[in-house]
Design a protein around this motif. Structure first.
Motif, mmCIF file in Angstrom:
data_model
loop_
_atom_site.group_PDB
_atom_site.id
_atom_site.type_symbol
_atom_site.label_atom_id
_atom_site.label_comp_id
_atom_site.label_asym_id
_atom_site.label_seq_id
_atom_site.Cartn_x
_atom_site.Cartn_y
_atom_site.Cartn_z
ATOM 1 N N UNK A 78 0.855 -1.184 0.000
ATOM 2 C CA UNK A 78 0.000 0.000 0.000
ATOM 3 C C UNK A 78 0.893 1.237 0.000
ATOM 4 N N UNK A 79 0.555 2.217 -0.854
ATOM 5 C CA UNK A 79 1.310 3.463 -0.860
ATOM 6 C C UNK A 79 0.344 4.640 -0.862
ATOM 7 N N UNK A 80 0.839 5.828 -0.600
ATOM 8 C CA UNK A 80 -0.043 6.983 -0.461
ATOM 9 C C UNK A 80 0.645 8.225 -1.007
ATOM 10 N N UNK A 81 -0.095 9.015 -1.798
ATOM 11 C CA UNK A 81 0.432 10.258 -2.348
ATOM 12 C C UNK A 81 -0.542 11.390 -2.095
ATOM 13 N N UNK A 82 -0.034 12.610 -2.054
ATOM 14 C CA UNK A 82 -0.866 13.804 -1.896
ATOM 15 C C UNK A 82 -1.700 13.995 -3.160
ATOM 16 N N UNK A 83 -2.974 14.393 -2.994
ATOM 17 C CA UNK A 83 -3.941 14.310 -4.100
ATOM 18 C C UNK A 83 -3.595 15.211 -5.284
ATOM 19 N N UNK A 84 -3.070 16.417 -5.029
ATOM 20 C CA UNK A 84 -2.810 17.334 -6.137
ATOM 21 C C UNK A 84 -1.663 16.826 -7.010
ATOM 22 N N UNK A 85 -0.672 16.191 -6.396
ATOM 23 C CA UNK A 85 0.430 15.612 -7.168
ATOM 24 C C UNK A 85 -0.080 14.515 -8.093
ATOM 25 N N UNK A 86 -0.997 13.710 -7.599
ATOM 26 C CA UNK A 86 -1.593 12.643 -8.403
ATOM 27 C C UNK A 86 -2.363 13.229 -9.593
ATOM 28 N N UNK A 87 -3.150 14.288 -9.321
ATOM 29 C CA UNK A 87 -3.919 14.933 -10.393
ATOM 30 C C UNK A 87 -2.995 15.507 -11.453
ATOM 31 N N UNK A 88 -1.885 16.144 -11.016
ATOM 32 C CA UNK A 88 -0.940 16.745 -11.961
ATOM 33 C C UNK A 88 -0.291 15.693 -12.854
ATOM 34 N N UNK A 89 -0.161 14.481 -12.340
ATOM 35 C CA UNK A 89 0.405 13.389 -13.142
ATOM 36 C C UNK A 89 -0.611 12.798 -14.119
ATOM 37 N N UNK A 90 -1.867 13.253 -13.990
ATOM 38 C CA UNK A 90 -2.902 12.752 -14.890
ATOM 39 C C UNK A 90 -3.555 11.467 -14.416
ATOM 40 N N UNK A 91 -3.306 11.100 -13.165
ATOM 41 C CA UNK A 91 -3.909 9.876 -12.624
ATOM 42 C C UNK A 91 -5.287 10.180 -12.035
#
Length: 525
Positions: free
Chosen positions: A4-17
């Motif tokens: 399991x891993x976790x990332x901050x939401x805006x970084x994920x959005x910027x990557x297009x995920x």
């Protein structure tokens, strides 16, 4: 193993995920459990996703504001608006989910008036009508805002979403940029400048208030489904609600009160009828589960039910003490079962309590005998069983008030009766208001009520003086009494739990619920 891993939401959005939120709702469990009960009792297997969305009986329930235990529609303020709105379609429920929040809540009265034709609906441009028609000209949803930019200014979907974010975040540089784009787009679509600027002026407040329609629709659909089940299968629905809240004594008391208001009788626990959770025993009767009794753990509950399923009901106290073999058959659990009334068919409560050690010793002896590989010496014939039965010492019967106090202590509420019953006739003569008849329409009116004090919370005001928030209940409902410092100082001794009081005061609508600001309190002996 699972990584399991976790990332901050805006970084994920910027990557297009794609970012997804998963919510766990207890209401889904309630729906599922209700469907299981309907299947087991009525042999009807319902698919909740196929129920009709235009059911008159369900909308009548919402129109009456009888939405306790209905997802998103339980609060006093929401129920008040439902009575005014009188929803007739799912669209009304979706709008109410979106509007009943700080900010857009101020639009609800206008929405209600427009639905009933009491307020004129005007559109700044004809192209806005098909977008806002379903919500009577009130911009409720983010999707409506985005559709307006597409139809009036020629925006693409990504551009419309950028505008939504810019207005929502109130970033001035972005707003100025979007303002020029929107107005320019509307001018290109032959909308006159004055109208274009007037439409833009609506966008910032719209975006501040607008709610995601898809989100509101999902919630409203679950609300409708819970309302449909409550309207058509009330006993099954309330049984599932009580089971879902079985670990919260306060909530159990609240939902038992709701069940009784619906005409459903809620019975105390019974050793020979109760399961672990609340159980339906007849069309309009629910039996308390053994698992809802304070101090009675799941292990002993499971042992009792398993033995009952294996060997049948317990015909006597002797049979019960001999057959249930578990380390948690102890003083704490047995005392609680006796006090709450679960063993009432086997003897008077106080007599059982006075003989508690004898019952426990009989159980221990029975277990030792079994472990030694012997059958009970007295299990061969009914006559021998009679000789072996527990001979309980006599004891004075517990008083009615004491029995009820035990029930409230262990179940969270009075089940077999209510102490206020002894005073009900006297209060009728005083012409006091029943608590169920207390409404928000009585705001600032002086009223007289009577009831039993069932809870007291003390607070210290900013001035450093004590005040009380008192729970008062009669046979019909419960309410909160606010006792301010000056009133408390006049007669502090009267404010004690279990006392029956006559109270006069003014009705307040604080928090969307009718409460009473106490101006006089008298104890009734």
């Amino acid at each position: 193993q699972v990584v399991v891993t976790q990332y901050e939401m805006h970084a994920i959005e910027d990557l297009g995920l794609l970012k997804m939120d998963f919510l766990g709702l207890r209401n889904l469990t309630i729906i599922e459990q209700t469907l299981k009960l309907i299947a087991s009792i009525h042999d009807i297997y319902l698919d909740i996703s196929t129920i009709p969305l235009d059911d008159a009986k369900t909308y009548k329930l919402f129109q009456r504001g009888e939405t306790t235990a209905c997802f998103q529609f339980e609060s006093g303020g929401m129920r008040r608006y439902l009575k005014e709105l009188k929803p007739t379609e799912l669209e009304d429920l979706i709008a109410m989910v979106a509007l009943y929040r700080p900010g857009p809540m101020e639009l609800i009265p206008s929405y209600i008036r427009r639905k009933h034709g009491q307020e004129h609906i005007q559109y700044l441009h004809p192209k806005m009508e098909p977008i806002l028609k379903n919500t009577y000209g009130v911009c409720v949803y983010q999707e409506q805002l985005m559709q307006m930019t597409r139809d009036l200014a020629g925006f693409t979907m990504p551009e419309a979403d950028t505008l939504r974010k810019a207005v929502g975040k109130k970033i001035k540089s972005l707003l100025d940029e979007q303002r020029e784009k929107v107005i320019s787009g509307m001018l290109r679509n032959e909308i006159d400048p004055r109208t274009a600027h007037a439409i833009w002026d609506l966008f910032p407040p719209f975006a501040r208030y607008a709610f995601n329609r898809s989100h509101a629709a999902c919630y409203a659909l679950i609300a409708y489904q819970t309302g449909w089940l409550k309207a058509h299968y009330p006993t099954e629905f309330m049984t599932a609600v009580l089971a879902a809240e079985s670990t919260d004594i306060e909530k159990i008391a609240f939902f038992v009160e709701e069940a009784r208001a619906m005409g459903i009788e809620v019975l105390p626990p019974d050793l020979n009828e109760s399961l672990a959770d609340f159980t339906i025993v007849s069309p309009m009767k629910i039996r308390f589960g053994l698992g809802a009794v304070k101090n009675v753990g799941t292990n002993i509950v499971d042992a009792i039910i398993t033995e009952r399923m294996r060997g049948g009901k317990f015909p006597s106290l002797t049979d019960f003490a001999e057959r249930v073999r578990h380390k948690d058959f102890n003083k704490k659990s047995l005392e609680s079962l006796i006090k709450c009334g679960a063993l009432d068919t086997m003897g008077e409560r106080n007599r059982l309590l006075k003989n508690l050690e004898m019952i426990l010793e009989y159980n221990r002896e029975a277990q030792r005998t079994r472990l030694g590989g012997q059958e009970s010496l007295f299990s061969f014939t009914p006559a021998m069983q009679e000789v072996a039965s527990l001979q309980l010492a006599a004891a004075q019967e517990a008083g009615r008030r004491e029995r009820l106090q035990w029930e409230r202590e262990l179940l969270g509420l009075y089940v077999s009766a209510h102490p206020f019953q002894d005073y009900a006739e006297r209060f009728k003569e005083k012409n006091v208001l029943a608590l169920k008849d207390l409404t928000l329409d009585m705001r600032n009116r002086m009223v007289a009520v009577g009831g039993l004090v069932s809870g007291i919370q003390k607070k210290i005001t900013k001035a450093g003086d004590p005040m009380l928030f008192v729970k008062l209940e009669d046979l019909t409902s419960r309410t909160e009494i606010l006792v301010f410092p000056k009133m408390l100082a006049k007669n502090p001794a009267v404010w004690q739990e279990e006392k029956v009081l006559y109270i006069r005061g003014r009705v307040s609508d604080k928090d969307g619920l009718p409460k009473i600001l106490c101006e006089e309190a008298v104890e009734i002996i």
